[in-house]
Motif scaffolding. Structure first.
Motif, PDB file in Angstrom:
ATOM      1  N   ILE A 202       6.769  -7.376  12.558  1.00 51.37           N
ATOM      2  CA  ILE A 202       5.366  -7.209  12.162  1.00 51.37           C
ATOM      3  C   ILE A 202       4.982  -8.235  11.103  1.00 51.37           C
ATOM      4  O   ILE A 202       3.911  -8.843  11.164  1.00 51.37           O
ATOM      5  N   PHE A 203       5.871  -8.456  10.150  1.00 51.21           N
ATOM      6  CA  PHE A 203       5.565  -9.365   9.043  1.00 51.21           C
ATOM      7  C   PHE A 203       5.553 -10.822   9.499  1.00 51.21           C
ATOM      8  O   PHE A 203       4.681 -11.592   9.092  1.00 51.21           O
ATOM      9  N   ARG A 204       6.505 -11.224  10.344  1.00 54.96           N
ATOM     10  CA  ARG A 204       6.546 -12.634  10.748  1.00 54.96           C
ATOM     11  C   ARG A 204       5.411 -12.968  11.713  1.00 54.96           C
ATOM     12  O   ARG A 204       4.974 -14.123  11.785  1.00 54.96           O
ATOM     13  N   TRP A 205       4.907 -11.970  12.435  1.00 55.77           N
ATOM     14  CA  TRP A 205       3.766 -12.182  13.320  1.00 55.77           C
ATOM     15  C   TRP A 205       2.428 -12.086  12.567  1.00 55.77           C
ATOM     16  O   TRP A 205       1.374 -12.235  13.187  1.00 55.77           O
ATOM     17  N   ALA A 206       2.497 -11.833  11.248  1.00 56.66           N
ATOM     18  CA  ALA A 206       1.277 -11.609  10.463  1.00 56.66           C
ATOM     19  C   ALA A 206       0.421 -10.532  11.119  1.00 56.66           C
ATOM     20  O   ALA A 206      -0.807 -10.648  11.217  1.00 56.66           O
ATOM     21  N   ALA A 207       1.077  -9.460  11.568  1.00 61.88           N
ATOM     22  CA  ALA A 207       0.419  -8.448  12.400  1.00 61.88           C
ATOM     23  C   ALA A 207       0.199  -7.116  11.694  1.00 61.88           C
ATOM     24  O   ALA A 207      -0.143  -6.129  12.360  1.00 61.88           O
ATOM     25  N   ALA A 208       0.360  -7.057  10.381  1.00 59.51           N
ATOM     26  CA  ALA A 208       0.150  -5.790   9.686  1.00 59.51           C
ATOM     27  C   ALA A 208      -1.287  -5.311   9.813  1.00 59.51           C
ATOM     28  O   ALA A 208      -1.559  -4.103   9.804  1.00 59.51           O
ATOM     29  N   GLY A 209      -2.219  -6.234   9.941  1.00 56.89           N
ATOM     30  CA  GLY A 209      -3.616  -5.846  10.119  1.00 56.89           C
ATOM     31  C   GLY A 209      -3.848  -5.108  11.419  1.00 56.89           C
ATOM     32  O   GLY A 209      -4.703  -4.215  11.497  1.00 56.89           O
ATOM     33  N   ASP A 210      -3.091  -5.456  12.458  1.00 57.48           N
ATOM     34  CA  ASP A 210      -3.219  -4.793  13.754  1.00 57.48           C
ATOM     35  C   ASP A 210      -2.360  -3.543  13.865  1.00 57.48           C
ATOM     36  O   ASP A 210      -2.745  -2.578  14.536  1.00 57.48           O
ATOM     37  N   LEU A 211      -1.191  -3.552  13.236  1.00 59.70           N
ATOM     38  CA  LEU A 211      -0.198  -2.518  13.503  1.00 59.70           C
ATOM     39  C   LEU A 211       0.036  -1.533  12.361  1.00 59.70           C
ATOM     40  O   LEU A 211       0.578  -0.456  12.592  1.00 59.70           O
ATOM     41  N   LEU A 212      -0.373  -1.873  11.131  1.00 57.96           N
ATOM     42  CA  LEU A 212      -0.115  -0.982   9.999  1.00 57.96           C
ATOM     43  C   LEU A 212      -1.383  -0.588   9.244  1.00 57.96           C
ATOM     44  O   LEU A 212      -1.583   0.589   8.948  1.00 57.96           O
ATOM     45  N   LYS A 213      -2.204  -1.534   8.898  1.00 64.32           N
ATOM     46  CA  LYS A 213      -3.374  -1.256   8.053  1.00 64.32           C
ATOM     47  C   LYS A 213      -4.279  -0.218   8.692  1.00 64.32           C
ATOM     48  O   LYS A 213      -4.681  -0.341   9.850  1.00 64.32           O
ATOM     49  N   GLY A 214      -4.578   0.840   7.924  1.00 64.84           N
ATOM     50  CA  GLY A 214      -5.463   1.898   8.406  1.00 64.84           C
ATOM     51  C   GLY A 214      -4.835   2.849   9.405  1.00 64.84           C
ATOM     52  O   GLY A 214      -5.545   3.651  10.018  1.00 64.84           O
ATOM     53  N   LYS A 215      -3.513   2.795   9.561  1.00 65.97           N
ATOM     54  CA  LYS A 215      -2.847   3.609  10.577  1.00 65.97           C
ATOM     55  C   LYS A 215      -2.285   4.912  10.010  1.00 65.97           C
ATOM     56  O   LYS A 215      -1.788   4.969   8.889  1.00 65.97           O
ATOM     57  N   ILE A 216      -2.348   5.949  10.836  1.00 69.21           N
ATOM     58  CA  ILE A 216      -1.707   7.247  10.588  1.00 69.21           C
ATOM     59  C   ILE A 216      -0.997   7.602  11.895  1.00 69.21           C
ATOM     60  O   ILE A 216      -1.655   7.823  12.912  1.00 69.21           O
ATOM     61  N   PHE A 217       0.291   7.679  11.886  1.00 63.33           N
ATOM     62  CA  PHE A 217       1.048   7.839  13.126  1.00 63.33           C
ATOM     63  C   PHE A 217       1.335   9.310  13.427  1.00 63.33           C
ATOM     64  O   PHE A 217       1.606  10.107  12.533  1.00 63.33           O
ATOM     65  N   ASN A 218       1.276   9.650  14.713  1.00 58.46           N
ATOM     66  CA  ASN A 218       1.544  11.028  15.119  1.00 58.46           C
ATOM     67  C   ASN A 218       2.684  11.075  16.128  1.00 58.46           C
ATOM     68  O   ASN A 218       3.333  10.066  16.407  1.00 58.46           O
ATOM     69  N   GLY A 219       2.921  12.284  16.689  1.00 60.53           N
ATOM     70  CA  GLY A 219       4.071  12.470  17.558  1.00 60.53           C
ATOM     71  C   GLY A 219       3.738  13.215  18.834  1.00 60.53           C
ATOM     72  O   GLY A 219       2.765  12.902  19.534  1.00 60.53           O
ATOM     73  N   ALA A 220       4.525  14.233  19.144  1.00 56.73           N
ATOM     74  CA  ALA A 220       4.434  14.943  20.421  1.00 56.73           C
ATOM     75  C   ALA A 220       3.314  15.986  20.421  1.00 56.73           C
ATOM     76  O   ALA A 220       2.805  16.387  19.374  1.00 56.73           O
ATOM     77  N   LYS A 221       2.978  16.446  21.619  1.00 58.95           N
ATOM     78  CA  LYS A 221       2.022  17.550  21.756  1.00 58.95           C
ATOM     79  C   LYS A 221       2.691  18.843  21.288  1.00 58.95           C
ATOM     80  O   LYS A 221       3.805  19.169  21.691  1.00 58.95           O
ATOM     81  N   PHE A 222       1.971  19.611  20.450  1.00 54.64           N
ATOM     82  CA  PHE A 222       2.560  20.826  19.891  1.00 54.64           C
ATOM     83  C   PHE A 222       2.512  21.991  20.871  1.00 54.64           C
ATOM     84  O   PHE A 222       3.373  22.884  20.838  1.00 54.64           O
TER      85      PHE A 222
END
Length: 585
Positions: free
Chosen positions: A498-518
């Motif tokens: 992510i860091f070498r692709w300068a991709a934190a803006g696409d993949l990290l910034k403003g993100k909240i990650f979730n998982g499986a259906k409960f």
């Protein structure tokens, strides 16, 4: 801090040997506190024994630690109960930092050996000098990934010499050149994998690492340069390093010494939990664990999910369907309604990475019989519901407290293949190299053959509108990045990518990650309605839901600052540096 790490030579030598010996010869030697370097570095075995300590710098897994399998915490691959604050703009400038001081302590130990090479016959010690330069490159790469340019120290620091303590920080591209120079020396003086002593660095390991370093720096310079951020390297587009990455990886491929491991009915899963890799042709370097000497609960921690890390839905959605197409383009039925559904019609590497109902959960060591099957994860440990099993063994002996004996893999051939195809594709995209179907056949398709996935066809354009990179880079690079993410999942590469692709803006910034259906857990009567509070509006388990972090919109990654850590303030003072890394002044 360099100054505080200046120790006596004898104590450094002693500490290194006590922690790093690869054999028992040390037990029969004179006490090292009674000798000086001048008297010690006279015979090849002296250099060999001293260099053993350097291998500890590659890392180990002790007690309940899960080693590389927790390094991606907080990325779009893996999360725990709390967000990774390094990605949330909450880093502060420390006074001192272990990552800096420990690396320079190891570099000083290495430089002690290099300063004494004239005391023995060159042909007898050149292997150990080459090892030392490999490990110096390894430590400097660790520093460069974290801090960018740092001081290059190539001799043991003398406390009375103020010039040694105020060495300038090199620019990152010059530092990368210095790292590569050390690796080139190692490549030229190390034995081949076919003749190297067991557990020691070979020429091909140095080539594999060179491909990693050069891919990292080449893409860092290319993409940070394109984004115009403060981390760009003036006058460089990274193509020099990308070509070096291709050349290094290609030399490993052409050696013909390595193959992708396809053994067993779950070849991808089985690859990562073997006790002995001595005859495994995919492994370039590994470390054996001796249960009697180093008690470890590595597999038990994965088995119980006591590490409290679990996979994201974001990663699960990345896996292709069994027709070789992304979920958004496939006509096959795909569902995430329940854990059994997630792996259906998907790349077999998904089923061989996570626990799902019916997969072996306990295996009898003697008979190989499955004595228990997985039912469901504990959502108080595997918070997203996607508990990973990659890297761990479920043999009865391995899941006992302090019972695990699985080997640790440091370098494997699959990474070399992925380094090759990505670097070649990056050069092609910039007009610097041709890209052919054969390039994909010897790399990505060799990996897909392990699990009987359809081959990648360079002539079939794939446009996956669900992928965040679509439209920003060529379609084939989108798919190369997908393949890398899937094949190397949980092996510690995701943050670096992510860091070498300068991709934190696409993949990290403003993100909240979730998982499986409960709802599946409720339907199976494993949990009741309301027993898990962090369920989002779409019914997915979202461990960070309701926290201040989530309420404020997710990661607040500072794109002009957080790609590098700040140099510790005491190092800034000692080195008399005028400026810190971008955004930290």
């Amino acid at each position: 801090m360099i100054m505080k790490k200046i120790l006596t030579i004898c104590s450094l030598v002693l500490a290194g040997f006590l922690t790093g010996c690869l054999n028992d010869d040390f037990l029969d030697r004179q006490r090292l506190t009674d000798v000086s370097p001048e008297a010690y570095f006279t015979k090849p075995n002296d250099f060999k024994l001293y260099s053993n300590q350097f291998y500890n710098g590659l890392g180990n897994s002790l007690n309940w630690d899960i080693w590389i399998y927790g390094w991606e915490n907080g990325t779009d691959n893996l999360i725990g109960p709390q967000p990774n604050m390094d990605f949330n703009g909450q880093i502060t400038i420390p006074v001192t930092e272990a990552q800096w001081s420990d690396a320079y302590s190891r570099i000083r130990s290495i430089n002690i050996l290099l300063a004494n090479t004239g005391r023995a016959k060159w042909e007898d010690i050149k292997i150990y000098v080459a090892e030392a330069k490999f490990f110096r490159a390894f430590q400097y790469f660790e520093l460069m990934r974290r801090y960018g340019g740092v001081p290059w120290v190539n001799k043991p620091i003398i406390p009375s010499d103020s010039k040694d303590l105020t060495l300038p920080r090199l620019s990152r591209d010059v530092l990368a050149d210095s790292i590569i120079a050390d690796l080139n020396f190692a490549i030229g003086n190390l034995p081949s994998h076919s003749t190297v002593e067991k557990f020691r660095i070979s020429k091909e390991v140095a080539l594999a690492f060179k491909s990693r370093v050069c891919l990292y720096e080449g893409t860092w310079e290319k993409y940070h340069g394109k984004s115009g951020d403060p981390f760009a390297v003036a006058g460089s587009d990274g193509s020099k390093f990308l070509q070096l990455a291709v050349d290094a990886a290609q030399e490993v491929i052409k050696s013909g010494l390595f193959l992708i491991d396809k053994k067993g009915n779950e070849p991808y899963y089985n690859f990562f939990n073997q006790d002995n890799y001595s005859s495994n042709k995919e492994v370039l370097l590994w470390r054996q664990n001796n249960r009697e000497l180093i008690q470890r609960s590595f597999s038990r921690s994965i088995w119980l999910a006591s590490h409290q890390y679990s996979l994201t839905k974001n990663l699960i959605d990345t896996y292709l369907c069994t027709d070789g197409k992304p979920v958004s383009l496939s006509s096959l039925e795909v569902s995430d309604a329940g854990l059994p559904d997630v792996v259906l019609n998907r790349d077999p590497r998904l089923a061989q990475t996570i626990f799902y109902p019916g997969v072996p959960f306990t295996i009898d060591d003697k008979t190989g019989a499955v004595t228990d099957k997985f039912k469901y994860p504990n959502l108080l440990s595997a918070f997203t519901g996607y508990q990973f099993r990659k890297g761990g063994s479920v043999k009865e002996s391995s899941i006992q407290t302090n019972g695990d004996q699985s080997g640790l893999i440091y370098f494997r051939y699959a990474e070399v293949l992925l380094n090759y195809i990505e670097a070649k594709a990056e050069l092609n995209q910039s007009g610097g190299a041709s890209l052919t179907q054969n390039d994909f056949d010897i790399s990505i398709n060799a990996l897909r053959d392990r699990v009987d996935m359809p081959h990648f066809n360079y002539s079939d354009v794939i446009t996956d509108n669900k992928d965040p990179f679509t439209g920003k880079i060529p379609w084939y690079l989108v798919e190369i990045r997908r393949e890398r993410r899937v094949e190397l999942a949980l092996e510690g590469f995701r943050k670096d990518d992510i860091f070498r692709w300068a991709a934190a803006g696409d993949l990290l910034k403003g993100k909240i990650f979730n998982g499986a259906k409960f709802q599946w857990f409720v339907d199976q009567k494993y949990y009741s309605e309301g027993s898990i509070k962090y369920i989002d509006n779409d019914g997915y388990i979202s461990p960070w839901l309701g926290t201040g972090f989530a309420n404020e919109g997710g990661y607040k990654f500072n794109l002009d600052r957080d790609y590098l850590f700040p140099v510790p303030s005491q190092e800034m003072l000692l080195g008399e540096y005028e400026s810190n890394n971008p955004g930290w002044n």
